[in-house]
Scaffold this motif. Sequence first.
Motif, PDB file in Angstrom:
ATOM      1  N   ASP A   1      15.350   2.295  -8.034  1.00  0.00           N
ATOM      2  CA  ASP A   1      14.269   3.213  -7.629  1.00  0.00           C
ATOM      3  C   ASP A   1      12.913   2.644  -8.043  1.00  0.00           C
ATOM      4  OD1 ASP A   1      16.137   4.991  -6.674  1.00  0.00           O
ATOM      5  OD2 ASP A   1      16.114   6.283  -8.444  1.00  0.00           O
ATOM      6  N   ALA A   2      12.867   2.100  -9.262  1.00  0.00           N
ATOM      7  CA  ALA A   2      11.603   1.555  -9.778  1.00  0.00           C
ATOM      8  C   ALA A   2      11.125   0.382  -8.929  1.00  0.00           C
ATOM      9  CB  ALA A   2      11.790   1.121 -11.232  1.00  0.00           C
ATOM     10  N   VAL A   3      12.069  -0.465  -8.500  1.00  0.00           N
ATOM     11  CA  VAL A   3      11.691  -1.610  -7.651  1.00  0.00           C
ATOM     12  C   VAL A   3      11.167  -1.103  -6.305  1.00  0.00           C
ATOM     13  CG1 VAL A   3      12.581  -3.635  -6.421  1.00  0.00           C
ATOM     14  CG2 VAL A   3      13.276  -3.212  -8.775  1.00  0.00           C
ATOM     15  N   SER A   4      11.820  -0.071  -5.764  1.00  0.00           N
ATOM     16  CA  SER A   4      11.367   0.496  -4.491  1.00  0.00           C
ATOM     17  C   SER A   4       9.929   0.996  -4.602  1.00  0.00           C
ATOM     18  CB  SER A   4      12.296   1.634  -4.063  1.00  0.00           C
ATOM     19  OG  SER A   4      11.790   2.279  -2.928  1.00  0.00           O
ATOM     20  N   VAL A   5       9.626   1.661  -5.715  1.00  0.00           N
ATOM     21  CA  VAL A   5       8.253   2.162  -5.935  1.00  0.00           C
ATOM     22  C   VAL A   5       7.279   0.991  -6.028  1.00  0.00           C
ATOM     23  CG1 VAL A   5       6.776   3.390  -7.570  1.00  0.00           C
ATOM     24  CG2 VAL A   5       9.037   4.290  -7.032  1.00  0.00           C
ATOM     25  N   GLU A   6       7.689  -0.062  -6.717  1.00  0.00           N
ATOM     26  CA  GLU A   6       6.817  -1.239  -6.855  1.00  0.00           C
ATOM     27  C   GLU A   6       6.546  -1.900  -5.511  1.00  0.00           C
ATOM     28  OE1 GLU A   6       8.098  -4.189  -9.735  1.00  0.00           O
ATOM     29  OE2 GLU A   6       8.301  -2.576 -11.222  1.00  0.00           O
ATOM     30  N   LEU A   7       7.610  -2.000  -4.669  1.00  0.00           N
ATOM     31  CA  LEU A   7       7.470  -2.715  -3.394  1.00  0.00           C
ATOM     32  C   LEU A   7       6.704  -1.910  -2.354  1.00  0.00           C
ATOM     33  CD1 LEU A   7      11.007  -4.346  -2.922  1.00  0.00           C
ATOM     34  CD2 LEU A   7       8.898  -5.460  -3.615  1.00  0.00           C
ATOM     35  N   THR A   8       6.910  -0.603  -2.338  1.00  0.00           N
ATOM     36  CA  THR A   8       6.322   0.202  -1.261  1.00  0.00           C
ATOM     37  C   THR A   8       5.136   1.053  -1.720  1.00  0.00           C
ATOM     38  OG1 THR A   8       7.848   2.030  -1.709  1.00  0.00           O
ATOM     39  CG2 THR A   8       8.548   0.401  -0.091  1.00  0.00           C
ATOM     40  N   ASN A   9       5.048   1.287  -3.014  1.00  0.00           N
ATOM     41  CA  ASN A   9       4.007   2.143  -3.581  1.00  0.00           C
ATOM     42  C   ASN A   9       4.057   3.565  -2.995  1.00  0.00           C
ATOM     43  OD1 ASN A   9       2.089   2.348  -5.532  1.00  0.00           O
ATOM     44  ND2 ASN A   9       0.369   1.776  -4.203  1.00  0.00           N
ATOM     45  N   GLU A  10       5.272   4.040  -2.773  1.00  0.00           N
ATOM     46  CA  GLU A  10       5.458   5.385  -2.185  1.00  0.00           C
ATOM     47  C   GLU A  10       6.434   6.199  -3.037  1.00  0.00           C
ATOM     48  OE1 GLU A  10       4.084   6.772   0.380  1.00  0.00           O
ATOM     49  OE2 GLU A  10       3.608   5.310   1.937  1.00  0.00           O
ATOM     50  N   PRO A  11       6.089   6.511  -4.273  1.00  0.00           N
ATOM     51  CA  PRO A  11       7.060   7.233  -5.121  1.00  0.00           C
ATOM     52  C   PRO A  11       7.382   8.627  -4.592  1.00  0.00           C
ATOM     53  CG  PRO A  11       4.936   7.066  -6.209  1.00  0.00           C
ATOM     54  CD  PRO A  11       4.847   6.228  -4.984  1.00  0.00           C
ATOM     55  N   GLN A  12       6.357   9.317  -4.100  1.00  0.00           N
ATOM     56  CA  GLN A  12       6.571  10.673  -3.596  1.00  0.00           C
ATOM     57  C   GLN A  12       7.557  10.665  -2.422  1.00  0.00           C
ATOM     58  OE1 GLN A  12       4.787  13.259  -5.157  1.00  0.00           O
ATOM     59  NE2 GLN A  12       6.189  14.614  -4.055  1.00  0.00           N
ATOM     60  N   LEU A  13       7.349   9.702  -1.527  1.00  0.00           N
ATOM     61  CA  LEU A  13       8.218   9.619  -0.346  1.00  0.00           C
ATOM     62  C   LEU A  13       9.658   9.296  -0.743  1.00  0.00           C
ATOM     63  CD1 LEU A  13       8.260   9.694   2.759  1.00  0.00           C
ATOM     64  CD2 LEU A  13       7.889   7.235   2.726  1.00  0.00           C
ATOM     65  N   LEU A  14       9.828   8.393  -1.703  1.00  0.00           N
ATOM     66  CA  LEU A  14      11.180   8.033  -2.148  1.00  0.00           C
ATOM     67  C   LEU A  14      11.878   9.249  -2.750  1.00  0.00           C
ATOM     68  CD1 LEU A  14      13.416   5.938  -2.722  1.00  0.00           C
ATOM     69  CD2 LEU A  14      12.275   5.428  -4.879  1.00  0.00           C
ATOM     70  N   ALA A  15      11.154   9.965  -3.619  1.00  0.00           N
ATOM     71  CA  ALA A  15      11.736  11.154  -4.259  1.00  0.00           C
ATOM     72  C   ALA A  15      12.118  12.194  -3.203  1.00  0.00           C
ATOM     73  CB  ALA A  15      10.746  11.742  -5.259  1.00  0.00           C
ATOM     74  N   GLU A  16      11.206  12.414  -2.248  1.00  0.00           N
ATOM     75  CA  GLU A  16      11.482  13.418  -1.202  1.00  0.00           C
ATOM     76  C   GLU A  16      12.666  12.998  -0.322  1.00  0.00           C
ATOM     77  OE1 GLU A  16       6.896  15.014  -0.830  1.00  0.00           O
ATOM     78  OE2 GLU A  16       7.792  13.963   0.877  1.00  0.00           O
ATOM     79  N   THR A  17      12.728  11.707  -0.016  1.00  0.00           N
ATOM     80  CA  THR A  17      13.823  11.232   0.844  1.00  0.00           C
ATOM     81  C   THR A  17      15.166  11.410   0.142  1.00  0.00           C
ATOM     82  OG1 THR A  17      12.291   9.587   1.723  1.00  0.00           O
ATOM     83  CG2 THR A  17      14.597   9.270   2.234  1.00  0.00           C
ATOM     84  N   LEU A  18      15.212  11.056  -1.136  1.00  0.00           N
ATOM     85  CA  LEU A  18      16.469  11.209  -1.880  1.00  0.00           C
ATOM     86  C   LEU A  18      16.892  12.684  -1.941  1.00  0.00           C
ATOM     87  CD1 LEU A  18      15.922   8.681  -4.822  1.00  0.00           C
ATOM     88  CD2 LEU A  18      17.558   8.451  -2.954  1.00  0.00           C
ATOM     89  N   GLU A  19      15.924  13.556  -2.191  1.00  0.00           N
ATOM     90  CA  GLU A  19      16.236  14.996  -2.251  1.00  0.00           C
ATOM     91  C   GLU A  19      16.680  15.510  -0.878  1.00  0.00           C
ATOM     92  OE1 GLU A  19      13.670  16.864  -5.880  1.00  0.00           O
ATOM     93  OE2 GLU A  19      12.588  16.414  -4.029  1.00  0.00           O
ATOM     94  N   HIS A  20      16.024  14.989   0.154  1.00  0.00           N
ATOM     95  CA  HIS A  20      16.375  15.377   1.524  1.00  0.00           C
ATOM     96  C   HIS A  20      17.827  15.006   1.824  1.00  0.00           C
ATOM     97  CE1 HIS A  20      15.628  14.761   6.103  1.00  0.00           C
ATOM     98  NE2 HIS A  20      16.283  15.853   5.850  1.00  0.00           N
ATOM     99  N   VAL A  21      18.219  13.787   1.433  1.00  0.00           N
ATOM    100  CA  VAL A  21      19.595  13.334   1.678  1.00  0.00           C
ATOM    101  C   VAL A  21      20.579  14.217   0.911  1.00  0.00           C
ATOM    102  CG1 VAL A  21      21.227  11.423   1.422  1.00  0.00           C
ATOM    103  CG2 VAL A  21      18.897  10.959   2.133  1.00  0.00           C
ATOM    104  N   GLN A  22      20.212  14.561  -0.319  1.00  0.00           N
ATOM    105  CA  GLN A  22      21.107  15.408  -1.113  1.00  0.00           C
ATOM    106  C   GLN A  22      21.317  16.781  -0.454  1.00  0.00           C
ATOM    107  OE1 GLN A  22      20.071  16.545  -5.224  1.00  0.00           O
ATOM    108  NE2 GLN A  22      22.062  15.741  -5.767  1.00  0.00           N
ATOM    109  N   GLU A  23      20.249  17.335   0.065  1.00  0.00           N
ATOM    110  CA  GLU A  23      20.363  18.619   0.775  1.00  0.00           C
ATOM    111  C   GLU A  23      21.215  18.474   2.031  1.00  0.00           C
ATOM    112  OE1 GLU A  23      19.432  21.805   0.083  1.00  0.00           O
ATOM    113  OE2 GLU A  23      19.177  20.865  -1.873  1.00  0.00           O
ATOM    114  N   TYR A  24      21.014  17.357   2.730  1.00  0.00           N
ATOM    115  CA  TYR A  24      21.747  17.088   3.966  1.00  0.00           C
ATOM    116  C   TYR A  24      23.250  17.052   3.694  1.00  0.00           C
ATOM    117  CZ  TYR A  24      23.144  14.640   8.228  1.00  0.00           C
ATOM    118  OH  TYR A  24      23.760  14.280   9.397  1.00  0.00           O
ATOM    119  N   ILE A  25      23.627  16.383   2.589  1.00  0.00           N
ATOM    120  CA  ILE A  25      25.049  16.247   2.235  1.00  0.00           C
ATOM    121  C   ILE A  25      25.667  17.621   1.964  1.00  0.00           C
ATOM    122  CG2 ILE A  25      26.659  15.263   0.527  1.00  0.00           C
ATOM    123  CD1 ILE A  25      25.102  13.287   2.405  1.00  0.00           C
ATOM    124  N   LYS A  26      24.865  18.501   1.337  1.00  0.00           N
ATOM    125  CA  LYS A  26      25.390  19.840   1.025  1.00  0.00           C
ATOM    126  C   LYS A  26      25.722  20.593   2.311  1.00  0.00           C
ATOM    127  CE  LYS A  26      23.067  20.561  -3.352  1.00  0.00           C
ATOM    128  NZ  LYS A  26      21.823  21.081  -3.932  1.00  0.00           N
TER     129      LYS A  26
END
Lengths: 263, 77
Positions: A188-213
Motif C-alpha cells: 500500500d505504501a509503495v502504491s501511495v509513493e508511486l501514484t500519490n493518491e492515498p485517498q483513492l487507494l483507501a476508497e478503492t480498497l473499501e469499495h472492493v470490500q463492500e462489493y465482496i459483502k
Amino acid sequence: MICIPAPVVAFLFLGPIGFGSVLLLFILLSYGLYRYSGKILLKWYKAEKVGTLENLAKKAGVPSLDMYMFNHHHPIIFTVGTRGNFDIAVSSGAMGLFDASELEVMLAREFGHVLNDDVPMNTIVALFAGSLASVSTLALWGALLGGFGQDFDPAPRFIRFLGMGLVAVPSSLIAQLTLSPSRELLADAVSVELTNEPQLLAETLEHVQEYIKHYPIPLNPGHVHMFPLNLLSLEEFYDIHLSLFNTHPDMDIRVRNILGKVN
Amino acid sequence: MIETILMKKFSSWKLSLFFSFIAYSAVLFFIIVVDVFGRRDFDPLEVGLITVGYMGAVMTMLAIGFIVFKKRMNSRI
C-alpha cells in the motif's frame, strides 16, 4: 519438504540406486515447480496476455511487466512469477468495477509487491496451498458424480465440508507460516509513493470490500493471499474453514496506514 | 440452529480446528475399517498403533495450527 522423506523411503525399499533416482526426481520436480509456478497459476485462471505495463514499471524502476486478463466476476488483481520474471493478472470484474485511476492505484500496489520481493513466495505458496485447498472441490465433484445430489443439497456440501476440514489446516498453515500481513501495508505504501493518491487507494480498497459483502463468490482459499484484500466471505456455517486463510491486515488499519502517509 | 449457537459461542477459527479434528477422525475410522476387513480380524494392538501414530500426527498439526492461528487472529497488525 517431501524431498526429505521420499528418498529415505526409496532407500529402505530399493537401496542406494532408488535413493539417488528419487532424490534426483524430486529435485527436478521442485525446480520445475519453482520455475513454472507463475505460468501454472496463470493457466489455472485461463489468463491471456493482453499487453505490458510500462509507465508504472518505469515509475517503480523495474522492468516492464506482462499484463494478463481472465474472466472472473470478482475484482481480482494478482502478480505471479519467480526468478525475476513477473506477470500481473487482472480479472474482467476488476476491469468493469474500476475506472482508470482506481485501476492505476491497484496496479501500483502490485508493483509494491514486486519491489518488496513478495511475489516469488506468494506464487509458491499459492501453488501449494491452492492445490491442497482444491481437494475440497474434488470432494464436492466426487459427491455430485457419486449420486449424492445437487451442489446445493446437504450431502455434497457436507462431504465438501469434511474434505475442506482435512486440507484447510495444512493449506492455511503454509500461508500463515510463510507470509506476513505487513507485506500488504508495505505494498500500500509503495502504491501511495508511486501514484500519490492515498485517498483513492483507501476508497478503492473499501469499495472492493463492500462489493465482496454484496456479491460473494466461491474462490480457492489458497490463492487469496495474492489478492489485494481478503476476498473470502463467511456466508454460512459450512464456510468456517475459510477463516483460517485470512493473511491480510484489517481494513481499518490499512486505511489508517494509507492515510497516515499524507497526514 | 446449533450452528448459530456454536458460531456465537466460539470464534470461527476454533470451530474450524474442531471440525478438522472430526474430519481426521472420520478418516481414521475408515482406515481402521479397511484394516480390519483386509485382515478379516480385529487386532487391538495393530489398531492401537495405527490410532496412536495417526492421532499423534494429527494432534501435533492441530496444536501447531492452534498456536499459529491464535497468534495471527488475535493480533492482526
